[in-house]
Design an enzyme around this catalytic site. Structure first.
Site, mmCIF file in Angstrom:
data_model
loop_
_atom_site.group_PDB
_atom_site.id
_atom_site.type_symbol
_atom_site.label_atom_id
_atom_site.label_comp_id
_atom_site.label_asym_id
_atom_site.label_seq_id
_atom_site.Cartn_x
_atom_site.Cartn_y
_atom_site.Cartn_z
ATOM 1 N N LYS A 289 25.005 -36.268 -54.283
ATOM 2 C CA LYS A 289 24.240 -36.936 -53.252
ATOM 3 C C LYS A 289 23.616 -38.104 -53.946
ATOM 4 C CE LYS A 289 21.249 -35.470 -49.438
ATOM 5 N NZ LYS A 289 20.331 -34.452 -49.007
ATOM 6 N N GLU A 375 16.289 -20.558 -39.099
ATOM 7 C CA GLU A 375 14.970 -20.698 -38.274
ATOM 8 C C GLU A 375 14.885 -19.260 -37.587
ATOM 9 O OE1 GLU A 375 15.912 -24.837 -38.982
ATOM 10 O OE2 GLU A 375 16.952 -23.061 -38.256
ATOM 11 N N ARG A 403 15.477 -23.383 -32.230
ATOM 12 C CA ARG A 403 16.644 -22.474 -32.713
ATOM 13 C C ARG A 403 15.966 -21.061 -33.008
ATOM 14 N NH1 ARG A 403 20.569 -24.978 -37.192
ATOM 15 N NH2 ARG A 403 21.547 -26.493 -35.760
#
Length: 642
Positions: A289, A375, A403
């Site tokens: 990244k 979640e 969610r």
């Protein structure tokens, strides 16, 4: 502009098909130009920098090998899609990213045929790709046709249960589709859980110490018949202690890991997969990244989300504020209480920094739990903690809590377990747009029996609501607060425990009462100043609670005024709807009360500044002023009274 990078090859790309004209050596140079253009663009707009830099070579390789938009590239989360947008005909607008009337910071179907599936939340790409693959085989017809379905998913997103549900189904159906596991070991927070450990072991063992050399050795096998190449790659991996067997058990042919920044590896692998794959394939690529931009590579979050910045120094251009951020107010208030109560613990889903729980983790590491992008599990895990006598704070963004709604209902509310929901990013959030707007939590929480729902009007109120949640053991309780800085009010030394279901009076007036729920209270105050110049002095109250309602306050306001207006940063069906239900049940409308409810409109509002978004929503001070004048029948300047 003279300070923009020189990009002679990229200048020749109007659409992905143009990449077919380049040699492999030229594609290497094109990738370097694409990385420079991405850095330059994001320096002017802000946004998700590190994720896009990590997939520059992969983006080039995918568009060079496959035939988009007929072949469908589905980016999971899609915050890494800026290089993709540059290559797919949107370069001329790339410096409008995340701005009003500009390009979305995520893939968006209405924006381009090269965005076959919109995203912004994680772990949806494999399910969507399988949908395209099945539709293709069923003869589904869309204008650009349906070819290969390619899901690009990160190692953090792969930790979510939905990704495994999709892989299990795809393996069972045996449809030709391609999943590219973009393993950068750096989701927003460090990936957690057994899967991340598994992926780490895949390339930490001795055979892969020299990743690049080993991967090139595997690539040399690929020009042979694909099955033989896959077999030998599998055998090589099985020489390790783990290998690709997890994915193979789910029905995928596994290939990798390979260096995702080396086009000499990516191009032949992808070409062979395209030519020879018959069923579901998982290609495991390793990336970094922030690759190619030192300031992003060295940042703790690898440049995940940045403001406008100076390309040379990497310094971000943030507007200073004297008011504390709501997220930090929550975190510090929770720390104060945790110092006195060892039953307090905290749960988050891959967002410790975003929710402020990184501060909690520093001081009480054994009492904070990052469950990863899960979640649903996080909510039920919190319910289990509560059932065992702990005082859990489940800290989630409003849109991420969506969610876990089934678990909020069945595992928390029905059992009346005292889970404390700290709901960050309430209301309209700005550049992330509709996908991250916290519009629905009041409506979907306040309809649950026994649920307490609060909204902070300012940062001091938030501190009181944290104290109230700590003290509340009689069922679940939620409090919501927006992104960004507070209003600059004086902060109390310690939060006070509020009486459940009781609001507060802000100012007394006449004729019209305004009942605010949340941080629009500051806009109400501004509107009242303008109305005062007209001789109109509204009564103003802060509801504090949407559930339970302050019945006495609401009925008193209704009895003493000819009009009552509620205002909130939530969708239809929330606070205002509950007030209307109360007024109807009590027969108040029969007395002639004029009632109006100001809520978010029944549309998804595209990205812009929060102020511009609230202007679209009609919830700024001028809109409140107009609503008061209308309900009282007072003509505005330039209008005649009817």
């Amino acid at each position: 502009m003279t300070d923009r990078p020189q990009t002679p090859l990229l200048d020749r790309v109007a659409r992905p098909a143009d990449l077919k004209q380049f040699s492999d050596a030229e594609l290497h140079r094109l990738a370097a130009e694409l990385r420079a253009e991405t850095i330059s663009a994001v320096s002017e707009t802000g946004g998700h920098l590190g994720a896009g830099l990590g997939v520059v070579e992969l983006t080039v390789a995918l568009h060079a090998v496959f035939d988009t938009p007929r072949d469908k590239i589905i980016w999971d989360v899609s915050h890494q899609c800026y290089p993709h947008k540059i290559l797919t005909g949107r370069r001329d607008r790339i410096r409008t990213l995340r701005q009003k009337d500009g390009l979305s910071g995520f893939t968006k179907r209405s924006e381009s045929p090269f965005d076959p599936f919109g995203a912004a939340h994680s772990s949806t790409s494999i399910s969507a790709a399988l949908g395209f693959a099945v539709a293709r085989d069923l003869g589904g017809v869309i204008p650009e046709g349906i070819g290969d379905a390619i899901a690009v998913i990160g190692d953090g997103a792969m930790s979510a249960g939905m990704a495994f549900e999709a892989m299990n189904n795809a393996g069972h159906l045996r449809k030709r589709m391609i999943v590219i596991l973009n393993d950068n070991e750096m989701s927003i927070a460090p990936p957690v859980g057994a899967l991340s450990s598994y992926l780490s072991r895949l390339y930490a063992e001795a055979p892969f110490q020299d990743l690049k050399a080993a991967a090139k050795g595997a690539v040399s096998l690929l020009p042979e018949p694909f099955r033989e190449g896959a077999k030998r790659a599998k055998e090589m991996l099985k020489g390790m202690t783990v290998g690709g067997t997890l994915f193979e058990e789910l029905g995928f042919s596994y290939l990798g890991p390979i260096d995702g920044h080396d086009l000499d590896q990516l191009l032949p692998v992808l070409r062979t997969i395209r030519q020879r794959a018959t069923g579901p394939i998982l290609l495991h690529v390793l990336t970094k990244k922030g690759k190619g931009y030192a300031h992003a590579e060295h940042a703790a979050d690898k440049g995940h989300g940045v403001a406008k910045f100076d390309v040379v120094t990497g310094k971000q251009k943030k507007t200073p504020s004297n008011a504390p951020a709501y997220t930090k107010v929550f975190a510090n208030a929770l720390l104060d209480h945790a110092a006195e109560d060892d039953r307090i613990c905290a749960v988050t889903a891959a967002m410790p920094d975003g929710t402020g729980l990184d501060l909690f983790a520093e001081r009480y590491p054994s009492r904070v739990f990052d469950v990863g992008i899960a979640e649903q599990h996080g909510v039920t895990f919190s319910a289990g903690l509560a059932a065992a006598g702990m005082r859990p704070f489940c800290a989630l963004y409003s849109t991420f809590l969506q969610r876990g709604y089934d678990q909020v209902v069945h595992d928390v509310a029905i059992q009346r377990l005292p889970v404390r929901f700290a709901i960050d990013r309430a209301g309209l959030v700005g550049a992330d747009g509709a996908t991250h707007a916290g519009a629905f939590d009041v409506a979907f929480l306040a309809n649950l029996p026994g649920m307490v729902v609060m909204a902070a009007a300012d940062e001091a109120e938030l501190k009181h609501m944290v104290a109230t949640a700590v003290a509340h053991d009689d069922g679940p309780i939620a409090f919501r607060y927006p992104r960004g800085e507070g209003t600059g009010v004086e902060m109390p030394e310690r939060g006070e425990v509020l009486e459940i279901g009781k609001g507060r009076m802000i100012r007394e007036g006449a004729r019209v009462a305004i009942l605010s729920f949340g941080t629009r209270l500051s806009e109400v105050e501004t509107a009242c100043e303008a109305l005062g110049a007209r001789g109109i002095t509204p009564t103003v109250a802060d509801a504090r609670f949407a559930k339970p309602l302050d019945r006495a306050l609401i009925l008193d306001l209704a009895a003493r005024h000819e009009a009552l207006i509620t205002i909130e940063e939530g969708a239809i069906g929330g606070f205002g709807s509950h007030v209307a239900q109360l007024l109807a049940e009590e027969g108040v409308f029969d007395t002639g009360l004029k009632y109006r409810s100001m809520v978010l409109p029944d549309i998804f509002i595209d990205q812009a500044s929060p102020a511009d978004m609230y202007a679209v929503a009609g919830l700024n001070a001028s809109d409140i002023e107009t609503k008061v004048l209308d309900v009282l029948g007072v003509a505005r300047i330039g209008q005649r009274q009817a």
